[in-house]
Design a protein around this motif. Structure first.
Motif, PDB file in Angstrom:
ATOM      1  N   LYS A   1       0.755  -1.254  -0.065  1.00 20.87           N
ATOM      2  CA  LYS A   1      -0.141   0.000   0.052  1.00 20.87           C
ATOM      3  C   LYS A   1       0.756   1.248  -0.128  1.00 20.87           C
ATOM      4  O   LYS A   1       0.236   2.522  -0.184  1.00 20.87           O
ATOM      5  CB  LYS A   1      -0.986  -0.173   1.231  1.00 20.87           C
ATOM      6  N   GLU A   2       2.078   1.151   0.319  1.00 24.42           N
ATOM      7  CA  GLU A   2       3.115   2.356   0.508  1.00 24.42           C
ATOM      8  C   GLU A   2       4.320   1.922  -0.153  1.00 24.42           C
ATOM      9  O   GLU A   2       4.828   0.890   0.044  1.00 24.42           O
ATOM     10  CB  GLU A   2       3.086   2.680   1.849  1.00 24.42           C
ATOM     11  N   TYR A   3       5.147   2.869  -0.389  1.00 18.70           N
ATOM     12  CA  TYR A   3       6.631   2.560  -0.537  1.00 18.70           C
ATOM     13  C   TYR A   3       7.444   3.825  -0.393  1.00 18.70           C
ATOM     14  O   TYR A   3       6.937   5.134  -0.327  1.00 18.70           O
ATOM     15  CB  TYR A   3       6.879   2.043  -2.137  1.00 18.70           C
ATOM     16  N   GLY A   4       8.835   3.753  -0.242  1.00 20.91           N
ATOM     17  CA  GLY A   4       9.691   5.051   0.167  1.00 20.91           C
ATOM     18  C   GLY A   4      10.966   4.693  -0.265  1.00 20.91           C
ATOM     19  O   GLY A   4      11.403   3.639  -0.351  1.00 20.91           O
ATOM     20  N   LEU A   5      11.641   5.542  -0.448  1.00 25.72           N
ATOM     21  CA  LEU A   5      13.029   5.663  -0.860  1.00 25.72           C
ATOM     22  C   LEU A   5      13.966   6.043   0.210  1.00 25.72           C
ATOM     23  O   LEU A   5      13.624   7.097   0.784  1.00 25.72           O
ATOM     24  CB  LEU A   5      13.267   6.771  -2.213  1.00 25.72           C
ATOM     25  N   TYR A   6      14.957   5.314   0.399  1.00 26.30           N
ATOM     26  CA  TYR A   6      15.694   5.460   1.698  1.00 26.30           C
ATOM     27  C   TYR A   6      17.247   5.449   0.967  1.00 26.30           C
ATOM     28  O   TYR A   6      17.718   4.967   0.034  1.00 26.30           O
ATOM     29  CB  TYR A   6      15.903   4.376   2.439  1.00 26.30           C
ATOM     30  N   VAL A   7      17.884   6.363   1.675  1.00 28.47           N
ATOM     31  CA  VAL A   7      19.438   6.395   1.517  1.00 28.47           C
ATOM     32  C   VAL A   7      20.370   6.317   2.995  1.00 28.47           C
ATOM     33  O   VAL A   7      19.564   6.444   3.915  1.00 28.47           O
ATOM     34  CB  VAL A   7      19.954   7.784   0.944  1.00 28.47           C
ATOM     35  N   TYR A   8      21.171   5.736   2.740  1.00 30.98           N
ATOM     36  CA  TYR A   8      22.161   5.296   3.924  1.00 30.98           C
ATOM     37  C   TYR A   8      23.565   6.349   3.987  1.00 30.98           C
ATOM     38  O   TYR A   8      24.223   6.282   3.051  1.00 30.98           O
ATOM     39  CB  TYR A   8      22.763   3.827   4.008  1.00 30.98           C
ATOM     40  N   SER A   9      23.499   6.933   4.931  1.00 34.56           N
ATOM     41  CA  SER A   9      24.671   7.749   5.580  1.00 34.56           C
ATOM     42  C   SER A   9      24.713   7.782   6.948  1.00 34.56           C
ATOM     43  O   SER A   9      24.072   8.630   7.656  1.00 34.56           O
ATOM     44  CB  SER A   9      24.398   8.980   5.010  1.00 34.56           C
ATOM     45  N   GLY A  10      25.289   7.018   7.623  1.00 33.29           N
ATOM     46  CA  GLY A  10      25.188   6.920   9.228  1.00 33.29           C
ATOM     47  C   GLY A  10      23.851   6.861   9.807  1.00 33.29           C
ATOM     48  O   GLY A  10      23.519   6.805  10.987  1.00 33.29           O
ATOM     49  N   GLY A  11      22.882   5.927   8.978  1.00 30.26           N
ATOM     50  CA  GLY A  11      21.728   5.618   9.243  1.00 30.26           C
ATOM     51  C   GLY A  11      20.788   5.748   8.105  1.00 30.26           C
ATOM     52  O   GLY A  11      21.153   6.511   7.256  1.00 30.26           O
ATOM     53  N   TYR A  12      19.648   4.998   8.052  1.00 27.51           N
ATOM     54  CA  TYR A  12      18.929   5.327   6.681  1.00 27.51           C
ATOM     55  C   TYR A  12      17.992   6.528   6.956  1.00 27.51           C
ATOM     56  O   TYR A  12      17.428   6.703   8.009  1.00 27.51           O
ATOM     57  CB  TYR A  12      17.792   3.939   6.637  1.00 27.51           C
ATOM     58  N   LYS A  13      17.904   7.250   5.789  1.00 27.28           N
ATOM     59  CA  LYS A  13      16.991   8.479   5.786  1.00 27.28           C
ATOM     60  C   LYS A  13      16.023   8.459   4.618  1.00 27.28           C
ATOM     61  O   LYS A  13      16.455   7.963   3.736  1.00 27.28           O
ATOM     62  CB  LYS A  13      17.954   9.643   5.564  1.00 27.28           C
ATOM     63  N   MET A  14      14.732   8.519   5.094  1.00 29.18           N
ATOM     64  CA  MET A  14      13.654   8.468   3.910  1.00 29.18           C
ATOM     65  C   MET A  14      13.815   9.716   3.198  1.00 29.18           C
ATOM     66  O   MET A  14      13.550  10.759   3.789  1.00 29.18           O
ATOM     67  CB  MET A  14      12.131   8.126   4.650  1.00 29.18           C
ATOM     68  N   LEU A  15      13.792   9.485   1.888  1.00 33.33           N
ATOM     69  CA  LEU A  15      13.863  10.776   0.943  1.00 33.33           C
ATOM     70  C   LEU A  15      12.351  11.045   0.225  1.00 33.33           C
ATOM     71  O   LEU A  15      11.988  11.952   0.012  1.00 33.33           O
ATOM     72  CB  LEU A  15      14.709  10.443  -0.019  1.00 33.33           C
ATOM     73  N   THR A  16      11.552  10.032   0.115  1.00 33.22           N
ATOM     74  CA  THR A  16      10.294   9.876  -0.495  1.00 33.22           C
ATOM     75  C   THR A  16       9.335   8.784   0.065  1.00 33.22           C
ATOM     76  O   THR A  16       9.957   7.897   0.570  1.00 33.22           O
ATOM     77  CB  THR A  16      10.242   9.795  -2.122  1.00 33.22           C
ATOM     78  N   ARG A  17       8.063   9.140   0.120  1.00 37.11           N
ATOM     79  CA  ARG A  17       7.061   7.973   0.565  1.00 37.11           C
ATOM     80  C   ARG A  17       5.813   8.518  -0.349  1.00 37.11           C
ATOM     81  O   ARG A  17       5.346   9.681  -0.517  1.00 37.11           O
ATOM     82  CB  ARG A  17       6.652   8.523   2.181  1.00 37.11           C
ATOM     83  N   THR A  18       5.248   7.356  -0.694  1.00 37.71           N
ATOM     84  CA  THR A  18       4.103   7.298  -1.565  1.00 37.71           C
ATOM     85  C   THR A  18       3.002   6.405  -1.033  1.00 37.71           C
ATOM     86  O   THR A  18       3.368   5.361  -0.764  1.00 37.71           O
ATOM     87  CB  THR A  18       4.452   6.933  -3.013  1.00 37.71           C
ATOM     88  N   VAL A  19       1.890   6.537  -1.002  1.00 37.18           N
ATOM     89  CA  VAL A  19       0.757   5.668  -0.502  1.00 37.18           C
ATOM     90  C   VAL A  19      -0.141   5.699  -1.885  1.00 37.18           C
ATOM     91  O   VAL A  19      -0.467   6.429  -2.500  1.00 37.18           O
ATOM     92  CB  VAL A  19      -0.153   6.407   0.701  1.00 37.18           C
ATOM     93  N   LEU A  20      -0.212   4.393  -2.169  1.00 36.82           N
ATOM     94  CA  LEU A  20      -0.702   3.878  -3.354  1.00 36.82           C
ATOM     95  C   LEU A  20      -2.415   4.246  -3.368  1.00 36.82           C
ATOM     96  O   LEU A  20      -3.123   3.781  -2.410  1.00 36.82           O
ATOM     97  CB  LEU A  20      -0.492   2.514  -3.803  1.00 36.82           C
ATOM     98  N   ASP A  21      -2.936   4.799  -4.311  1.00 33.38           N
ATOM     99  CA  ASP A  21      -4.329   4.852  -4.601  1.00 33.38           C
ATOM    100  C   ASP A  21      -5.143   3.357  -4.732  1.00 33.38           C
ATOM    101  O   ASP A  21      -6.103   3.154  -4.218  1.00 33.38           O
ATOM    102  CB  ASP A  21      -4.826   5.693  -5.821  1.00 33.38           C
ATOM    103  N   ASN A  22      -4.330   2.412  -5.628  1.00 33.10           N
ATOM    104  CA  ASN A  22      -4.638   1.195  -5.907  1.00 33.10           C
ATOM    105  C   ASN A  22      -3.456   0.256  -5.403  1.00 33.10           C
ATOM    106  O   ASN A  22      -2.649   0.238  -5.924  1.00 33.10           O
ATOM    107  CB  ASN A  22      -5.007   1.043  -7.226  1.00 33.10           C
ATOM    108  N   PRO A  23      -3.752  -0.493  -4.337  1.00 37.26           N
ATOM    109  CA  PRO A  23      -2.983  -1.309  -3.602  1.00 37.26           C
ATOM    110  C   PRO A  23      -2.384  -2.231  -4.601  1.00 37.26           C
ATOM    111  O   PRO A  23      -3.276  -2.842  -5.499  1.00 37.26           O
ATOM    112  CB  PRO A  23      -3.429  -1.902  -2.177  1.00 37.26           C
ATOM    113  N   ILE A  24      -1.328  -2.800  -4.341  1.00 46.08           N
ATOM    114  CA  ILE A  24      -0.767  -4.021  -5.310  1.00 46.08           C
ATOM    115  C   ILE A  24      -0.729  -5.136  -4.392  1.00 46.08           C
ATOM    116  O   ILE A  24      -0.102  -5.514  -3.541  1.00 46.08           O
ATOM    117  CB  ILE A  24       0.632  -3.793  -5.797  1.00 46.08           C
ATOM    118  N   THR A  25      -1.400  -6.393  -5.001  1.00 47.95           N
ATOM    119  CA  THR A  25      -1.394  -7.735  -4.246  1.00 47.95           C
ATOM    120  C   THR A  25      -0.774  -8.560  -5.152  1.00 47.95           C
ATOM    121  O   THR A  25      -0.923  -8.878  -6.210  1.00 47.95           O
ATOM    122  CB  THR A  25      -2.733  -8.093  -3.941  1.00 47.95           C
TER     123      THR A  25
END
Length: 148
Positions: free
Chosen positions: A109-133
């Motif tokens: 139902k959601e996905y996000g982009l993370y980078v690591y530099s001394g710990g993971y940091k979320m850069l983007t987050r998306t919640v899907l209008d139509n979940p993927i099963t």
């Protein structure tokens, strides 16, 4: 939605010709100061979460906000077959291939982009209008485009 972490990286990077520092928020809410030059990776292929960037998926459905630092409910049972980055003058494209190797359906139902530099940091987050099963054995490709 682009998070504060990504906005800070690009605003700091565009305002300086050197490799300035920026304070970013980790998944656990702690903050650290990092050199912007080491946070955004160049184009290459990666495998899974053990590298400096990855796309995570989850089952949360709360609307994203600019202050998000993690997914609402990350799904860790899918196999992450890697991520590919492509940089050009118009932006960056991140693509991850995920496989359901469990014996049950999994709904994304959601996905996000993370980078690591001394710990993971979320850069983007998306919640899907139509979940993927995904049924057992199925594969999904998640692509995130960040345009300049």
């Amino acid at each position: 939605m682009v998070t504060n972490n990504l906005k800070k990286i690009y605003a700091t990077r565009m305002s300086s010709r050197s490799s300035p520092s920026v304070e970013l928020t980790n998944i656990d809410g702690t903050t650290y100061s990092y050199s912007v030059g080491y946070v955004i990776p160049a184009a290459y292929s990666l495998s899974g979460r053990d590298n400096n960037c990855y796309i995570a998926v989850g089952s949360g459905n709360t609307a994203p906000t600019i202050n998000d630092v993690s997914l609402e409910n990350e799904i860790t049972t899918l196999s992450n077959n890697g991520i590919v980055l492509n940089n050009n003058e118009n932006g960056i494209t991140y693509t991850a291939i995920l496989t359901n190797n469990t014996n049950a359906d999994i709904t994304i139902k959601e996905y996000g982009l993370y980078v690591y530099s001394g710990g993971y940091k979320m850069l983007t987050r998306t919640v899907l209008d139509n979940p993927i099963t995904l049924a057992s054995g199925e594969i999904v490709s998640i692509t995130i485009n960040i345009a300049f």
